[in-house]
Scaffold this motif. Structure first.
Motif, PDB file in Angstrom:
ATOM      1  N   PHE A 230       0.866  -1.170   0.000  1.00  0.00           N
ATOM      2  CA  PHE A 230       0.000   0.000   0.000  1.00  0.00           C
ATOM      3  C   PHE A 230       0.905   1.223   0.000  1.00  0.00           C
ATOM      4  CE2 PHE A 230      -3.198   2.997   1.645  1.00  0.00           C
ATOM      5  CZ  PHE A 230      -4.276   2.649   0.845  1.00  0.00           C
ATOM      6  N   VAL A 231       0.706   2.115  -0.959  1.00  0.00           N
ATOM      7  CA  VAL A 231       1.547   3.304  -1.112  1.00  0.00           C
ATOM      8  C   VAL A 231       0.706   4.532  -0.791  1.00  0.00           C
ATOM      9  CG1 VAL A 231       2.952   4.667  -2.709  1.00  0.00           C
ATOM     10  CG2 VAL A 231       2.939   2.171  -2.875  1.00  0.00           C
ATOM     11  N   ILE A 232       1.207   5.391   0.097  1.00  0.00           N
ATOM     12  CA  ILE A 232       0.441   6.589   0.485  1.00  0.00           C
ATOM     13  C   ILE A 232       1.334   7.819   0.416  1.00  0.00           C
ATOM     14  CG2 ILE A 232      -0.991   5.216   2.040  1.00  0.00           C
ATOM     15  CD1 ILE A 232       0.458   6.554   4.384  1.00  0.00           C
ATOM     16  N   GLY A 233       0.692   8.949   0.369  1.00  0.00           N
ATOM     17  CA  GLY A 233       1.410  10.222   0.379  1.00  0.00           C
ATOM     18  C   GLY A 233       0.496  11.344  -0.043  1.00  0.00           C
ATOM     19  N   THR A 234       1.063  12.522  -0.191  1.00  0.00           N
ATOM     20  CA  THR A 234       0.330  13.665  -0.707  1.00  0.00           C
ATOM     21  C   THR A 234       0.913  14.050  -2.055  1.00  0.00           C
ATOM     22  OG1 THR A 234       1.761  15.274   0.405  1.00  0.00           O
ATOM     23  CG2 THR A 234      -0.180  14.501   1.611  1.00  0.00           C
ATOM     24  N   ALA A 235       0.078  14.664  -2.877  1.00  0.00           N
ATOM     25  CA  ALA A 235       0.511  15.092  -4.207  1.00  0.00           C
ATOM     26  C   ALA A 235      -0.348  16.264  -4.627  1.00  0.00           C
ATOM     27  CB  ALA A 235       0.407  13.939  -5.201  1.00  0.00           C
ATOM     28  N   ARG A 236      -0.060  16.787  -5.790  1.00  0.00           N
ATOM     29  CA  ARG A 236      -0.867  17.868  -6.354  1.00  0.00           C
ATOM     30  C   ARG A 236      -1.478  17.418  -7.673  1.00  0.00           C
ATOM     31  NH1 ARG A 236      -0.534  22.473  -3.544  1.00  0.00           N
ATOM     32  NH2 ARG A 236       1.214  22.693  -2.096  1.00  0.00           N
ATOM     33  N   LEU A 237      -2.770  17.703  -7.822  1.00  0.00           N
ATOM     34  CA  LEU A 237      -3.481  17.445  -9.063  1.00  0.00           C
ATOM     35  C   LEU A 237      -3.886  18.790  -9.639  1.00  0.00           C
ATOM     36  CD1 LEU A 237      -5.836  14.454  -8.131  1.00  0.00           C
ATOM     37  CD2 LEU A 237      -3.421  14.431  -8.757  1.00  0.00           C
ATOM     38  N   ASP A 238      -3.301  19.157 -10.766  1.00  0.00           N
ATOM     39  CA  ASP A 238      -3.529  20.478 -11.356  1.00  0.00           C
ATOM     40  C   ASP A 238      -3.268  21.571 -10.332  1.00  0.00           C
ATOM     41  OD1 ASP A 238      -4.187  19.334 -13.784  1.00  0.00           O
ATOM     42  OD2 ASP A 238      -6.332  19.340 -13.393  1.00  0.00           O
ATOM     43  N   GLY A 239      -2.213  21.391  -9.549  1.00  0.00           N
ATOM     44  CA  GLY A 239      -1.812  22.381  -8.562  1.00  0.00           C
ATOM     45  C   GLY A 239      -2.515  22.292  -7.228  1.00  0.00           C
ATOM     46  N   ARG A 240      -3.438  21.358  -7.081  1.00  0.00           N
ATOM     47  CA  ARG A 240      -4.220  21.252  -5.855  1.00  0.00           C
ATOM     48  C   ARG A 240      -3.754  20.054  -5.032  1.00  0.00           C
ATOM     49  NH1 ARG A 240     -10.717  20.462  -6.031  1.00  0.00           N
ATOM     50  NH2 ARG A 240     -11.193  20.807  -3.840  1.00  0.00           N
ATOM     51  N   ARG A 241      -3.537  20.256  -3.757  1.00  0.00           N
ATOM     52  CA  ARG A 241      -2.996  19.202  -2.904  1.00  0.00           C
ATOM     53  C   ARG A 241      -4.064  18.189  -2.526  1.00  0.00           C
ATOM     54  NH1 ARG A 241      -0.419  19.839   3.068  1.00  0.00           N
ATOM     55  NH2 ARG A 241       1.021  18.084   3.044  1.00  0.00           N
ATOM     56  N   VAL A 242      -3.731  16.900  -2.640  1.00  0.00           N
ATOM     57  CA  VAL A 242      -4.647  15.814  -2.288  1.00  0.00           C
ATOM     58  C   VAL A 242      -3.866  14.729  -1.557  1.00  0.00           C
ATOM     59  CG1 VAL A 242      -6.086  16.253  -4.322  1.00  0.00           C
ATOM     60  CG2 VAL A 242      -4.277  14.514  -4.438  1.00  0.00           C
ATOM     61  N   ALA A 243      -4.604  13.844  -0.886  1.00  0.00           N
ATOM     62  CA  ALA A 243      -4.012  12.644  -0.294  1.00  0.00           C
ATOM     63  C   ALA A 243      -4.294  11.463  -1.219  1.00  0.00           C
ATOM     64  CB  ALA A 243      -4.609  12.381   1.088  1.00  0.00           C
ATOM     65  N   ILE A 244      -3.296  10.599  -1.389  1.00  0.00           N
ATOM     66  CA  ILE A 244      -3.421   9.449  -2.285  1.00  0.00           C
ATOM     67  C   ILE A 244      -3.048   8.177  -1.534  1.00  0.00           C
ATOM     68  CG2 ILE A 244      -2.557   8.342  -4.382  1.00  0.00           C
ATOM     69  CD1 ILE A 244      -2.049  11.049  -5.570  1.00  0.00           C
ATOM     70  N   GLY A 245      -3.862   7.142  -1.701  1.00  0.00           N
ATOM     71  CA  GLY A 245      -3.540   5.821  -1.169  1.00  0.00           C
ATOM     72  C   GLY A 245      -3.818   4.781  -2.239  1.00  0.00           C
ATOM     73  N   GLY A 246      -2.829   3.925  -2.542  1.00  0.00           N
ATOM     74  CA  GLY A 246      -3.000   2.969  -3.626  1.00  0.00           C
ATOM     75  C   GLY A 246      -2.529   1.573  -3.267  1.00  0.00           C
ATOM     76  N   ASP A 247      -3.288   0.564  -3.719  1.00  0.00           N
ATOM     77  CA  ASP A 247      -2.921  -0.832  -3.508  1.00  0.00           C
ATOM     78  C   ASP A 247      -1.815  -1.252  -4.479  1.00  0.00           C
ATOM     79  OD1 ASP A 247      -4.933  -1.321  -1.556  1.00  0.00           O
ATOM     80  OD2 ASP A 247      -6.420  -1.468  -3.155  1.00  0.00           O
ATOM     81  N   ASP A 248      -0.874  -2.031  -3.979  1.00  0.00           N
ATOM     82  CA  ASP A 248       0.188  -2.597  -4.816  1.00  0.00           C
ATOM     83  C   ASP A 248      -0.137  -4.059  -5.081  1.00  0.00           C
ATOM     84  OD1 ASP A 248       2.434  -3.434  -6.109  1.00  0.00           O
ATOM     85  OD2 ASP A 248       3.836  -2.940  -4.496  1.00  0.00           O
ATOM     86  N   PHE A 249      -0.657  -4.342  -6.274  1.00  0.00           N
ATOM     87  CA  PHE A 249      -1.096  -5.699  -6.617  1.00  0.00           C
ATOM     88  C   PHE A 249       0.084  -6.646  -6.821  1.00  0.00           C
ATOM     89  CE2 PHE A 249      -3.204  -8.955  -9.261  1.00  0.00           C
ATOM     90  CZ  PHE A 249      -4.360  -9.145  -8.521  1.00  0.00           C
ATOM     91  N   THR A 250       1.308  -6.110  -6.978  1.00  0.00           N
ATOM     92  CA  THR A 250       2.468  -6.977  -7.218  1.00  0.00           C
ATOM     93  C   THR A 250       2.938  -7.671  -5.949  1.00  0.00           C
ATOM     94  OG1 THR A 250       4.135  -5.250  -6.859  1.00  0.00           O
ATOM     95  CG2 THR A 250       3.194  -5.441  -9.071  1.00  0.00           C
ATOM     96  N   VAL A 251       2.428  -7.258  -4.793  1.00  0.00           N
ATOM     97  CA  VAL A 251       2.783  -7.903  -3.522  1.00  0.00           C
ATOM     98  C   VAL A 251       1.533  -8.587  -2.980  1.00  0.00           C
ATOM     99  CG1 VAL A 251       3.658  -7.575  -1.178  1.00  0.00           C
ATOM    100  CG2 VAL A 251       4.547  -6.173  -3.053  1.00  0.00           C
ATOM    101  N   ARG A 252       1.488  -9.911  -3.120  1.00  0.00           N
ATOM    102  CA  ARG A 252       0.382 -10.721  -2.613  1.00  0.00           C
ATOM    103  C   ARG A 252      -0.988 -10.250  -3.105  1.00  0.00           C
ATOM    104  NH1 ARG A 252       2.032 -12.485   3.579  1.00  0.00           N
ATOM    105  NH2 ARG A 252       3.980 -13.496   3.002  1.00  0.00           N
ATOM    106  N   GLY A 253      -1.042  -9.807  -4.336  1.00  0.00           N
ATOM    107  CA  GLY A 253      -2.304  -9.460  -4.958  1.00  0.00           C
ATOM    108  C   GLY A 253      -3.080  -8.382  -4.244  1.00  0.00           C
TER     109      GLY A 253
END
Length: 480
Positions: free
Chosen positions: A75-98
């Motif tokens: 699971f990968v998490i962090g903050t980023a900007r989408l079109d200059g706007r700050r958001v929180a992102i959390g994503g599943d990593d399917f390459t590790v145990r599906g």
């Protein structure tokens, strides 16, 4: 004395984390036509804006005190900007145990939700896999699983009344992963690559005897009318574009107003095509899209959901100001179906939560009738949709396009008599809701549980708390 050895070791560990499940698992992901979670974040976020948190969480093995191998939490998490706007992102990593829960994934998921909640950032979930519950191997190793407690679910619930939440089904999504997907303000599925189901084909075959493929069980064709998916897109790139478009209409949290965009469309523009668009004969349909394009700012219409049948729900702008849109698409029917009523209810709730006015272009022949409609409980869904419109505490503009019959239309036509608004200290009008309205919203959305200890301040319903907080922080005063 230099700290270069320690710096080099941190860099080496980060490189191990970025390998995810290893070259073979990454190649397998690509062979299935899907990107890895890190590739998705790079494609979604503004270049160089992703700030990862907890990259080195996972399992490791050491030899003589030196790190020999490392498997990151999937699971990968962090903050980023989408079109200059700050958001929180959390994503599943399917390459590790599906994508199944492993190592520190539970804590990372909870931290991502808490990050969005406490910082007032929109939450973007990139979902692929089960995303919760724990793998069989983990259960064998530890002898327990965190289900049914499911830590962090209170934050998942509270975020719905605090920040915009977007979920993307980018691969097979099952179990608690599917639950996280539908607990969002908009849920997007990539056709062909993504599927959504409670349990996968092997479990279904064992339990019910149905021998189905993933597509047959939870693919795009299944969810075009199910209501579990709001938008179906052709590619991951299109899914990322939908995320950015949707968030552009909403504030970062309930404590701020929606963003007003610039527009080159003159506010006094008159579309002459509207004069002949609607036929005088009620039996003749007309195209909805030209009507929407003629009324709202050019290029600003965003389709909210695909499952509404004749009921259209969307977002648009008027002179740059975001609004919610309710309408009827005559080419899909004139009556309100149970699916369409649910879509209406969700849009009204979204607009009320994030302070968007509503525009209703009413051409409503009432609720769908017949034996199939009665078996589907059409009247319950329709009455609930009408109640949502009646109880909404945001400004609403009503345009009767052609006809108003029955339950579906009657609830909207007299809505202007019930509009109540908050006035900002500057004197400008801004929408919100009263404490009583929030309680009614909580009763209507009774599937959203309360949080915190009984009797504590945090035990108040999430929607009621958000109204109190919004009014307190923004200095609202009541005006009728």
């Amino acid at each position: 004395m230099s700290w270069q050895p320690e710096v080099d070791e941190i860099a080496r560990r980060r490189a191990l984390a970025e390998r995810m499940g290893g070259p073979e698992k990454v190649a397998r992901q690509h062979a299935a036509g899907r990107s890895t979670v890190r590739e998705r974040i790079a494609a979604l976020a503004d270049p160089g804006s992703f700030d990862e948190i907890g990259a080195l969480a996972g399992t490791a093995s050491y030899v003589d005190g030196s790190l020999e191998s490392f498997t990151p939490a999937n699971f990968v998490i962090g903050t980023a900007r989408l079109d200059g706007r700050r958001v929180a992102i959390g994503g599943d990593d399917f390459t590790v145990r599906g994508g199944a829960a492993d190592a520190a994934i539970m804590e990372k998921q909870v931290h991502a939700e808490r990050l969005a909640n406490e910082l007032g950032l929109p939450m973007v979930r990139l979902i692929e896999g089960t995303g919760g519950g724990g793998s069989v191997k983990m259960l064998e190793q530890h002898g327990f699983t965190y289900v049914p407690v499911n830590p962090g679910w209170d934050l998942v619930v509270d975020n719905l009344s605090t920040v915009p939440v977007v979920a993307l089904c980018l691969g097979p999504v099952a179990g608690l992963g599917a639950a996280r997907a539908v607990m969002a303000h908009v849920n997007v599925l990539v056709e062909g690559a993504g599927q959504l189901f409670v349990a996968g084909p092997p479990v279904v075959k064992h339990a019910t005897g149905e021998d189905l493929t993933k597509e047959e069980l939870g693919g795009a064709d299944v969810h075009r009318r199910s209501g579990a998916i709001d938008r179906i897109v052709a590619s991951e790139a299109e899914a990322f574009a939908v995320v950015k478009q949707f968030l552009a209409y909403l504030p970062s949290s309930v404590d701020s107003l929606p963003p007003v965009g610039s527009t080159s469309d003159p506010v006094d523009r008159r579309d002459e095509a509207l004069l002949s668009l609607v036929p005088r004969n009620r039996r003749h349909p007309y195209r909805l899209r030209p009507l929407l394009d003629g009324v709202f700012d050019e290029g600003s219409v965003f389709d909210y959901a695909v499952s509404g049948g004749s009921a259209y729900a969307g977002l648009a702008r008027l002179n740059g100001h975001p609004v919610g849109v309710l309408a009827t698409d005559p080419y899909r029917g004139a009556t309100l179906t149970p699916e369409g009523a649910d879509v209406m209810t969700r849009l009204v709730d979204l607009c009320e939560t994030f302070h968007l006015p509503l525009v209703s272009l009413t051409d409503q022949a009432g609720m769908v009738i017949g034996a199939a409609a009665e078996r589907a409980g059409a009247i319950r869904h329709g009455a609930r949709a009408v109640t949502a419109v009646y109880q909404a505490r945001v400004p609403m503009a009503e345009v009767i396009v052609r006809r108003v019959f029955g339950v579906g239309g009657a609830g909207q036509v007299n809505r202007h008599r019930l509009v109540r608004r908050w006035a900002w200290p500057s004197g400008d009008w801004g929408p919100s809701r009263s404490r009583a309205a929030s309680k009614r919203l909580t009763a209507r959305n009774s599937t959203r549980p309360t949080t915190g200890r009984p009797g504590s301040r945090r035990s108040a319903p999430a929607w009621t708390r958000c109204a109190r907080r919004s009014a307190r922080r923004s200095g609202f005063r009541w005006r009728t």
